[in-house]
Structures are given as structure tokens and as C-alpha cells.
Write an enzyme that holds these catalytic residues in place. Structure first.
Site, PDB file in Angstrom:
ATOM      1  N   HIS A 203      -1.252 -26.559  36.400  1.00 36.68           N
ATOM      2  CA  HIS A 203      -2.296 -25.674  36.906  1.00 36.68           C
ATOM      3  C   HIS A 203      -3.585 -25.849  36.118  1.00 36.68           C
ATOM      4  O   HIS A 203      -4.685 -25.901  36.688  1.00 36.68           O
ATOM      5  CB  HIS A 203      -1.796 -24.226  36.832  1.00 36.68           C
ATOM      6  CG  HIS A 203      -2.736 -23.219  37.387  1.00 36.68           C
ATOM      7  ND1 HIS A 203      -2.747 -21.913  36.950  1.00 36.68           N
ATOM      8  CD2 HIS A 203      -3.704 -23.299  38.325  1.00 36.68           C
ATOM      9  CE1 HIS A 203      -3.675 -21.251  37.610  1.00 36.68           C
ATOM     10  NE2 HIS A 203      -4.274 -22.065  38.443  1.00 36.68           N
TER      11      HIS A 203
ATOM     12  N   GLU B 197      -5.363 -29.025  37.050  1.00 32.72           N
ATOM     13  CA  GLU B 197      -6.079 -28.813  38.332  1.00 32.72           C
ATOM     14  C   GLU B 197      -7.463 -28.212  38.088  1.00 32.72           C
ATOM     15  O   GLU B 197      -8.460 -28.669  38.636  1.00 32.72           O
ATOM     16  CB  GLU B 197      -5.243 -27.907  39.239  1.00 32.72           C
ATOM     17  CG  GLU B 197      -5.961 -27.416  40.494  1.00 32.72           C
ATOM     18  CD  GLU B 197      -5.793 -25.923  40.740  1.00 32.72           C
ATOM     19  OE1 GLU B 197      -6.814 -25.206  40.815  1.00 32.72           O
ATOM     20  OE2 GLU B 197      -4.632 -25.482  40.849  1.00 32.72           O
ATOM     21  N   HIS B 198      -7.535 -27.179  37.246  1.00 31.64           N
ATOM     22  CA  HIS B 198      -8.813 -26.545  36.933  1.00 31.64           C
ATOM     23  C   HIS B 198      -9.784 -27.538  36.298  1.00 31.64           C
ATOM     24  O   HIS B 198     -10.966 -27.581  36.641  1.00 31.64           O
ATOM     25  CB  HIS B 198      -8.599 -25.374  35.962  1.00 31.64           C
ATOM     26  CG  HIS B 198      -8.277 -24.082  36.630  1.00 31.64           C
ATOM     27  ND1 HIS B 198      -9.118 -22.997  36.592  1.00 31.64           N
ATOM     28  CD2 HIS B 198      -7.207 -23.692  37.366  1.00 31.64           C
ATOM     29  CE1 HIS B 198      -8.579 -21.996  37.263  1.00 31.64           C
ATOM     30  NE2 HIS B 198      -7.408 -22.385  37.738  1.00 31.64           N
TER      31      HIS B 198
END
Length: 1098
Positions: free
Chosen positions: A70, A73-74
Site C-alpha cells: 500500500h 502505491e502511494h
């Protein structure tokens, strides 16, 4: 197959199965680096889009670094070698009416964007554009620039040191936002209690602790770990790219080749988990009792199941979920609902990952149902036994096959980014590429063997049981690690298991349980009379207008689908006369819907749905879907509305559900609550949840039975019939409505109008409300500026353009640079006749502080306007005009737009075109004057009202070392935004001199930063002031204006003069609203007579 296009020969698949109305061209190909691509040419689109799905997600997280997928992804959004400016991508998209997003799932990470297809509104394709006669250069296509920026995410991301901590903070804020949300809490509890050797048990969001503190304590260099994860898992052969544009397929392929062939290919295998089950013997036959935040009562059975990716032609689990999840006569739900034990049921199988699956059955329980959860569990197994003891029924499968085929054949277009994102995800599945569009939804064959095999998983020895309740059974003795959910877990008692096995094996079962009857609502007549028109009509015609009824009608002239919508409003002021009548109206609505569940279910699963509601102007009904039997469902709903039998047992269920709904509203996320308070403060006669909650206890079933005939006894009926209907049918349906309800005439003077309160110039109002969730740490502010009358076209145009201009800067400044919170939003505020501008922030920082930062952002915007080039200004105009003139994608969008204009009383069907026409002539000078008068915090004419929702709990304060680390990365970000070269070595030296024992370390750090700016970097005074202010804001030590807080920390009470805020709380609102003027009522943009079709009944 297509031709090689002058490049190496490669396979190109273009004969893809598609809906009958799909006029797009498709091509699937694979680049030399094994990146598979789907290209979509849509000559009529005004929006372009791309999405890329990578076959890596949270299941690939390192055991000791949950959330790393996650976080990566950022970070991919935060600058690339070719485009190092971290907000370059979003700035580009915003300037072309665009947006972007991404999500991390279990086995994939999906990135997507959408933007205008043409660089200017003049570059539109004509209706007969084809891929042969349409050629668009890179310079004229916003899509090329977006693809080039997007592609660099996967070619050369920077993972800049100064962005790593900041994006970990963003992930941490996202996680904290969800900590009190039962959906997240219960899902994680289920995961945490699964097989510990399966990655399903992971905590997938990540937090500051898992991504920062814990790795640092182990000596891990976080940035290196993120780059290692990207290098290990991101590979071209694991990626699926979808690009949709108006460019021809050859051009799109050439562009994709040029950009995405550069993505490194590491020949990584597709990830699978074949040899591990999510639930093993250790996790099965367990019962878990969980305590939720909200008042809810759920029963869930989870069966260990298989991965069904390979069964996409038969979808066996859908046969089971169709029967077990059915709500019609003979179903589990109908049976337990009649017993007064349940209010909802859902069932379905899911392929959690390649190699593993689950089948779940979930029931929403009443209070009595919770007491009888064992009986309900046995009933479920009795029904399953009835299903599995018989061979799969061909006729049931045929219904599912028929309906899935109809749904796909007449599938409507949706937003391009939904299309690309969804298809990129689907490309990770093993569908035959010619079935890529249809594979996820269409059932092609009746595979009796596969269904029989699926049935074998639904056994009494292959499930676990979850009970969710705030009260039952008590004695929760454990807390889930990541969210703190209280629970207790144990083996299902052997005597209970024996009863379940007996229920499953016995041939005796209640007569009320049986297979569903044949579905009479599946449509057969699917013809559409297609008449080409030069230009679709932009407004419906008024075909009947008299004292009792007004009917609007438009036959579909652009989408050509066998569907229609019928909207009906029974206008009466009675439902919202008082808080008590509003409660009664709500209970009446719920009882009608409750009584229709069994009948309407067949229609629902056949693409024909209804909605019955009680908005502020009376009672409303909508029926939409395949038009063949629309009138049948509409008549049944009308009869139920008219002839409702208010049963005491169902009333108790509906009342309990409403009570819990009101009480639970206090425990939703603050940014979801704030809108209801803003609405309450802006409309004269409206009742909030608290006012309704005080009334509901005293309302009886007899009250509803006595009152609802009065709602219908005198009202005005307004109808919109839209879609694949003839005018005669629309008039016949109108007659049927009038004949069924038979209302007395309601004079126009008694209908009531839509009005808003008028906030006088110089207003500076702060409404304060303490949030009721004691564990929530997030405050929320909605900072609202009243601009004027929403029907003032010139003013409306300026608000729309202002919101476009500030959209990206507000997000970048308040979220990215100042890191105020994960939820940051700005935009137009529209409510009845009110038009305004708002900025919303949810944050751990208090509302007075947030208000000060918003004021500072707005105050500083004057210089940004001054410095804005004419080219950039015209770009913003073009962007908002493109948004306003965006084409409708489907019949539903068009119908909803028409109904919104009718329901709002303005009948402004050409609003979008008028907005664009009024935006076009605006100049930068116009917006500067608008800003000075309506927006600037020092303007004496400005009218402001803020809603402050105040958290009870406080977050854990950061350690001294955390603040030091944060300040270094934060300052690098701010300096980069100002194009100032940083000197991190000198800054670190100054910061490390500060003792960790200092009491007010934030202020100490701020002082060191100020010295660094002046003495080390030797910046100009103006630069120092700006950077210092932003640094203090990010550290949380910026000064709050004196006008907001006085010496003892309490808000100031005083007379509004534009600077001193007037603070109001619940007890003050009535008197405050009474002192305001009320706007004129919303009025039609022109006399309704002008909408009348020739020959319409007068």
C-alpha cells in the site's frame, strides 16, 4: 488479426465479444517486454483514460512490514526521473478536467486516471468520426501527456527520501480514519483468525508503527526497503494496461509502445497460493463473538471454498448464491423474516486469491433473531441440504444464463476510468481474451458437475460461525491486534454441532422452505425502435399539466436500450411539517419497502428495481430497468403505498432498525457526519437526527396507520417517464398513478417552495459540536463561504471556475505539504437556492487550528492569482467547461439529470450548457474581483460559516525523535515546492542539537528551522516568512488567529463583523436561524407553459 504496423509482427486480438450497443473498437496485444495491453478506440468519447494493474498486493507484504504494498502505491505518485516535481501528474490531470486514484488489493495494485479527450472544446469528434478519418497528434491530445507521466511510475519512480515519511504519514492517517469503522474492524478480525500461514491474515493498510517505527528499530532503511519491494515485485510481465481514447487503435498502440515498452521485464511468475487454505481444521468449527462500535447484530457463516477463476464459463457459486441468497417466497430470508428474526441476508462465493476461496452467508438479525441464532443456523443448513440433495436444476441455471446474457448485451457505458480500471483488473484473470469483456459476468453453460462439486463445500464440518453484537454474550476476553476489536472465540459446542448435523441430514424441514418459483420478470421483449436524430433532445417535453398532475416525457433518442425509468413525486408539505411527522413518514417508507421484499426480489434480479423514499417535498417513487414489465412493478408498488397494512410485528422491526440507524450515525466517520449539520444550518425548516431521535420512541404503529393516508389524501403528482416508452404509455401510466392514489387537489400556494437561509455580508459563524464516539481521535471542519443565489448564472459561473482553480492547490497545500489530514476536499457547495464554496478537512489537529490554516491558504491565494499566467487561467476555464459539457454515458445518467432538475423546481434542463456559456467570457480580472469580495478573509462583505466537529479522544503525541525526523523530510518537501535548494546536512546538525527532554520540542524545532532559513540558506524575507509558516503548520505549531481563540482557549462569542466569530451550539441554532432572512423559493427558469408539447392536456 491486425497488421504489424511496421513494427515486429505480434498477435493482435480485435474480435472481442461485446455488448450489442458497444460502438468502440478493441485490440489486445502484448509488448516486447511481455506487458499485455488492451486498447479501446471510442471516436465519440469526450473523456480518455488509462489504468494499469500490477499482479502484486498486500498478500506480498513482508511479514515484518505490513502495509508495504500500500505504501509503495502511494509513493509512485511522488515524482519520477522524467517528471521529478511530485505533484506534476495531478497538476497535469487537473488542468485537463481530470483526476486519478489507485487502490491496493490482496493480489493486485490498480492505478488509473481520467481526463479530457481533447485539448480544447473545439476539438470534438463528429458523430460519424471513424478510426480512419480521425487523427490526433500528441500535441493535441491530453492523453499522450498523461500516459507519458503515468508510465514513468513503472519505469523510473524516484522514491524521494523527503516523500517517504510523508506518504507513510498519509497511509497512517488513512488507517486511523478507519480504526472506528466496523466494516474494517470486523473484516480484519476475520482475517486475523484465519490460517496464520496464509497471507489472508495480513494487516494490509499499514501504519506509522509498521512502516516506520518498527523497521527503524530493526535498523532497516525504509526507503531502501520500499525500492527493494518495487524491484522485486513490479515487472512488465505482471502488468496489464488498458488505454481508452478517441485516437485510432494504431495511434494508441504506437504511443503505448513508445512509453510502456520501457517498463523492465523480470519474467516473474503469476503469484498463486494453491497449497494453503484460508481456513484449516484449526480455524473451522469455531464460533467467534465480536463487539462492534455501532449497534448491529449479524450472523455470518464462512465456508472454506475453492478458487473458481477457471470456471468463468459456468460460475458455479452463482447457482448456490442465487438460491441461498434469494429473498422471495420459500427462501431462507423470507422464512426467518416472517419469524421476526432478520432484516437482511447476503450470500456468495469469492475467489480470494488464485488457489483459495471462501463462501459466506451473512444475516442481519433483529433482537429476537439474536436470541435464536442457533435456530437460524440450523435453518440455513436445512435449506442447504434441500439444495444439495437434488441434482442441479437446469431451469434455474437457464434463468441465470438468460439474465446474465441480457445484462451483458445491453450493458451501458460508464465513466471511462471505471471501464479501464475494471478491465485492467479482469485481465489478471485467465479469461479467454475474446471473452474479456463478457467473462466476468456472463454465464454461458450449465455445468452440472462443477455445481455438484461446489455444493460439497457447504458442509457442517467445513464452516466457522461469527456473531456480532454489542450486548451478546458479554465477557469478551480478547482484543484484535490492529483495530482493538473486543471478541471471544471458542470451539462450537458439540451439542450445537450435533443439532446442525441433524438439521443437515434430516429429510424433515419446514414447509416454508422450498425452491423459488419461476421468475416472471425476466424480460423477453427487448426490441427498441431506433430513429436516428441530428441532435438528441436536451430536455423532456411536458405532455400533461393540470391541477392534479404534471407529466414529463422523453423517448430515448441516443442510447437505444430496452430500458426506461418512471419517477413520481407526491408533493405534500406534511411529511416534514415537524420532526414527529418526518419520523412517521420514514417509518411508513420502511414499512412499505419491508412489505415488498418478497414480491420485488424477482424483479430486482431481473434488472427491474424500485425505490420508495420520503425526501423533503413529500413522497417519491422510482421504477427503472427493462421496460417490458415496468408498469407491472409500478402498479404493485403503488398499491402497497396506498393499501399498506401496518403490522405491529413488522413495525417493531422497522422502528428498531430506524433507532439504531439514528444512533449509529453518530459513530460514522466525522467527514461523513459534517454534511448533515451544514445542511441543518442552511435551511429554515429541516429536522436533524437528534430532533427525530427524541420523537421516535413515542411513535406507535397506530400513528403510522392513521397518518399515512393524510400524506396521500391531498397532494400534487409530478411524473417523469423516460426511455424506451411511447408517449401514450407515459400518459397511461400517469392515469394509472392518479387512479390508484386518487388524491385531492393541493393548491400551489400550499406546496411549499425550496428555500435557503441567507447569510448576511460580514457573517463569521462557527458551529461547534462534540462528536459522540469516545474513541475517535479525528476532528472535522467544513469551512463554508456563502456566495449567493444558485440561480444567478453569472455568479454560479464564477464559483465553478474558482473551485476548479483551487482544487489542486488546496489539496497540495493542506494535505501534501502541511499534512493536515488524509481527508482534504474543496469544491462548490450547492443546497436548494444556496451556492457557496467549501473546504473540508478531517484531521487529528483541532478545528480552530484547521480554520487558521484554511484562512491562511485563502489569504495567500491572492498572490497566486496575480502570478497566474493567462495561459494557465484559460486552461482552468477549458477544464471546467469540459467538465460541464461532459457527455452523458447512459440512459440512467440522463434520467437522473432530468429528474434532478424537475425535483429541484428549477426545470433548468440546459444548466450545463448555460454554465459553460457564462464561464467562457470570464477574465482573470473577474475572478480577482470575485476573490476580493467573496473569498478573501479580510473582505468585509464575505459571509462565512464553519462547522467544527470536535473529537473527544486525543491521539498519542509523537516522540521527540519522531518530530525531528518529520521536520527534516517535511522541510525538504516545502523547499522543493518553492524551488529552493535544501541543505539537509546543516539542518540535521541544528535539529540534533535539541535535547529530547525539551518540553515544547515543536517550538524548539520551529526556531531551529527559522535560523536555518536565515543563516544557512540566507533566503529573502518573503521566502523565509512563507517557508517558516508552512513548516510551523506541518509541525502543528502554527499560530491560531486571535479572532478564533482567546487566552483561555475557549472560542470567542461576539457580534459578527467579518473578523470576530460568533460561536453557536445546538441550543443557539434555533434563535440564530430565526434572525436570518430566507431566500426566494426556487423557481422555474421559464414559464412551464413553454415546455408544453403541442396538444398537451391543459
Amino acid at each position: 488479426m491486425g497488421e504489424p504496423l511496421g513494427r515486429e509482427a505480434r498477435q493482435r486480438i480485435e474480435d472481442i465479444e461485446r455488448p450489442v450497443l458497444d460502438d468502440r473498437s478493441y485490440r489486445i496485444t502484448t509488448l516486447p517486454n511481455q506487458l499485455e495491453v488492451l486498447l479501446i478506440h471510442d471516436p465519440k468519447t469526450d473523456k480518455a483514460s488509462a489504468a494499469l494493474d500490477v499482479n502484486v498486493g498486500s498478500f506480498s507484504d513482508a511479514e515484518d512490514m505490513p502495509g508495504i504494498a500500500h505504501a509503495v502505491e502511494h509513493l509512485l505518485f511522488m515524482g519520477t526521473e522524467k517528471y521529478p516535481k511530485e505533484n506534476a501528474y495531478n497538476q497535469y490531470l487537473t488542468s485537463h478536467s481530470g483526476h486519478s486514484n489507485a487502490y491496493t488489493a490482496a493480489t493486485s495494485t490498480n492505478f488509473y486516471f481520467e481526463l479530457a479527450a481533447s485539448s480544447s472544446k473545439s476539438a470534438k469528434s463528429s458523430p460519424d468520426s471513424t478510426q480512419e478519418n480521425l487523427s490526433i497528434s500528441k500535441e493535441d491530445s491530453p492523453l499522450w501527456g498523461a500516459l507519458d507521466r503515468f508510465g514513468q511510475f513503472f519505469i523510473c519512480p524516484l522514491f524521494l527520501e523527503d516523500t517517504v515519511d510523508r506518504e507513510i504519514k498519509a497511509v497512517d492517517s488513512e488507517n486511523k480514519k478507519n480504526l472506528q469503522a466496523d466494516q474494517w474492524r470486523l473484516h480484519q478480525l476475520g482475517k486475523s483468525l484465519a490460517n496464520p500461514n496464509h497471507p489472508y491474515c495480513h494487516f494490509s493498510t499499514g501504519s506509522w508503527k509498521t512502516l516506520h517505527d518498527d523497521p527503524i528499530s530493526r535498523g532497516v532503511k525504509i526507503r531502501d526497503e520500499f525500492m527493494r519491494f518495487h524491484d522485486k515485485h513490479y515487472s512488465a510481465n505482471r502488468m496489464k494496461l488498458v488505454v481508452l481514447g478517441k485516437e485510432d487503435l494504431d495511434t494508441l498502440e504506437q504511443w503505448v509502445d513508445e512509453i510502456f515498452s520501457q517498463v523492465p521485464n523480470k519474467d516473474l511468475p503469476r503469484k498463486r497460493w494453491d497449497d494453503m487454505a484460508i481456513l484449516t481444521e484449526k480455524e473451522l468449527l469455531i464460533q467467534t463473538f465480536a463487539k462492534p462500535v455501532m449497534e448491529m447484530r449479524n450472523l455470518m457463516l464462512s465456508f472454506s471454498y475453492r478458487d473458481e477463476e477457471a470456471f468463468y464459463e459456468s460460475h458455479p457459486s452463482r447457482y448456490l448464491s442465487h438460491l441461498i441468497g434469494h429473498e422471495g417466497p420459500g427462501s431462507i430470508f423470507a422464512y426467518v423474516k416472517e419469524m421476526g428474526w432478520a432484516t437482511g441476508l447476503g450470500a456468495g462465493g469469492s475467489s480470494v486469491c488464485p488457489g483459495s476461496g471462501l463462501f459466506t452467508i451473512s444475516i442481519k438479525l433483529t433482537e429476537e433473531g439474536l436470541k435464536h441464532y442457533k435456530e437460524i443456523t440450523k435453518i440455513i443448513f436445512q435449506y442447504i441440504a434441500m439444495v444439495v440433495e437434488q441434482p442441479p436444476h437446469q431451469w434455474i441455471a437457464d434463468e441465470l444464463i438468460r439474465m446474465s446474457d441480457v445484462e451483458f448485451r445491453f450493458k451501458s457505458k460508464v465513466a471511462p476510468s471505471r471501464t479501464t480500471s475494471g478491465l485492467a483488473s479482469a485481465m489478471q484473470k485467465p479469461y479467454d481474451r475474446k471473452m474479456l469483456l463478457s467473462g466476468p459476468s456472463v454465464i454461458r453453460i450449465f455445468d452440472e458437475k462443477a455445481i455438484r462439486e461446489a455444493m460439497t463445500y457447504l458442509r457442517p464440518d467445513n464452516f466457522k460461525l461469527d456473531i456480532v453484537s454489542q450486548d451478546f454474550p458479554g465477557g469478551w476476553d480478547r482484543k484484535e491486534k490492529w483495530y482493538g476489536t473486543e471478541y471471544k472465540t471458542e470451539k462450537i459446542p458439540e451439542d450445537f454441532l450435533a443439532e446442525i448435523r441433524q438439521a443437515f441430514e434430516s429429510k424433515e424441514r419446514p414447509a416454508g422452505l422450498h425452491f423459488p418459483h419461476k421468475n416472471e420478470f425476466i424480460p423477453n421483449r427487448l426490441e427498441v425502435e431506433k430513429k436516428e436524430v441530428d441532435e438528441p433532445l436536451k430536455a423532456p417535453k411536458l405532455i400533461r399539466n393540470d391541477e392534479n398532475v404534471r407529466t414529463w416525457y422523453k423517448k430515448d433518442d441516443q442510447f437505444w436500450t430496452p430500458k426506461a425509468s418512471l419517477f413520481v413525486n407526491f408533493r405534500t408539505p406534511l411529511p416534514t411539517l415537524t420532526a414527529r411527522t418526518q419520523v412517521i413518514a420514514g417509518l411508513y417508507r420502511d414499512l412499505v419497502n419491508d412489505a415488498l421484499v418478497e414480491y420485488s426480489y424477482d424483479a430486482d434480479i431481473s434488472g427491474l428495481v424500485y425505490e420508495f423514499s420520503c425526501p423533503g417535498t413529500g413522497l417519491s417513487m422510482c421504477v427503472s430497468g427493462y421496460n417490458e414489465k415496468l408498469h407491472v412493478l409500478a402498479e404493485k408498488v403503488l398499491l402497497q403505498i396506498r393499501d399498506l397494512e401496518v403490522r405491529e410485528d413488522r413495525f417493531k422491526v422497522c422502528k428498531d432498525r430506524m433507532l439504531r440507524g439514528y444512533r449509529n450515525s453518530y459513530f460514522t466517520q466525522p467527514f461523513h457526519q459534517v454534511g448533515s449539520y451544514s445542511k441543518w444550518l442552511r435551511i429554515e425548516r429541516i429536522w436533524n437526527f437528534e430532533e427525530q431521535l427524541k420523537e421516535i420512541e413515542a411513535v406507535t404503529a397506530q400513528d403510522v396507520a392513521n397518518f399515512f393516508p393524510l400524506f396521500l389524501g391531498q397532494c400534487h403528482i409530478e411524473v417523469l417517464a423516460h426511455g424506451n416508452l411511447y408517449k401514450e404509455e407515459a400518459l397511461q401510466i400517469t392515469d394509472m398513478i392518479e387512479r390508484t392514489i386518487k388524491p385531492k387537489k393541493l393548491p400551489p400556494s400550499q406546496c411549499g417552495g425550496r428555500r435557503s437561509l441567507i447569510l448576511p455580508p460580514g457573517s463569521n459563524v462557527v458551529y461547534e459540536k462534540q462528536l459522540k464516539d469516545p474513541a475517535n481521535v479525528n476532528h472535522c471542519i467544513e469551512y463554508g463561504l456563502y456566495i449567493g443565489d444558485s440561480q444567478d448564472r453569472a455568479l454560479r459561473a464564477k464559483v465553478l471556475l474558482w473551485a476548479q482553480i483551487t482544487d489542486e492547490p488546496a489539496f497540495n497545500q493542506l494535505r501534501t505539504i502541511e499534512q493536515l489530514g488524509y481527508v482534504v476536499f474543496s469544491g462548490v457547495s450547492l443546497l436548494e437556492t444556496w451556492i457557496g464554496y467549501r473546504i473540508l478537512i478531517q484531521s487529528e489537529k483541532d478545528c480552530h487550528y484547521l480554520e487558521g490554516r484554511i484562512e491562511h491558504f485563502l489569504s495567500s491565494f491572492n498572490k497566486r492569482l496575480e502570478d497566474m499566467s493567462e495561459e494557465d487561467f484559460e486552461g482552468h476555464k477549458r477544464a471546467i467547461i469540459n467538465k460541464r459539457l461532459e457527455k452523458l454515458k447512459n440512459l440512467t445518467q440522463e434520467g437522473n439529470r432530468f429528474w434532478n432538475h424537475i425535483f429541484s423546481d428549477n426545470y433548468d434542463f440546459l444548466m450545463s450548457q448555460e454554465d459553460a456559456a457564462h464561464i467562457e467570457p470570464l477574465t482573470k480580472s473577474d475572478i480577482k474581483s470575485f476573490f476580493s469580495h467573496y473569498i478573501c478573509p479580510t473582505s468585509p462583505a464575505r459571509a462565512k460559516i464553519s462547522v467544527h466537529l470536535i473529537a473527544q479522544a486525543k491521539p498519542k503525541p509523537p516522540t521527540a525523535q519522531e518530530q525531528k525526523t518529520k521536520c527534516i523530510t517535511m522541510l525538504a518537501t516545502i523547499l522543493k515546492a518553492e524551488n529552493i535548494k535544501p541543505d539537509m546536512q546543516k539542518l540535521q546538525t541544528r535539529i540534533q542539537d535539541i535535547s529530547n527532554e525539551e518540553q515544547n520540542i515543536g517550538e524548539q524545532i520551529a526556531e531551529k528551522i527559522l535560523l536555518h532559513l536565515n543563516e544557512d540558506l540566507k533566503l529573502e524575507k518573503e521566502q523565509v516568512e512563507k517557508v517558516n509558516d508552512e513548516a510551523r503548520a506541518a509541525l502543528g505549531v502554527a499560530e491560531t488567529p486571535d479572532a478564533l481563540v482567546n487566552g483561555d482557549g475557549k472560542a470567542v462569542h461576539g457580534i459578527g463583523n467579518g473578523t470576530t466569530p460568533v460561536v453557536i451550539r445546538d441550543e443557539d441554532v434555533g434563535g440564530w436561524k430565526a434572525g436570518l432572512q430566507v431566500s426566494k423559493a426556487m423557481r422555474p427558469v421559464k414559464d412551464l407553459e413553454e415546455f408544453l408539447e403541442a396538444g398537451a392536456k391543459l
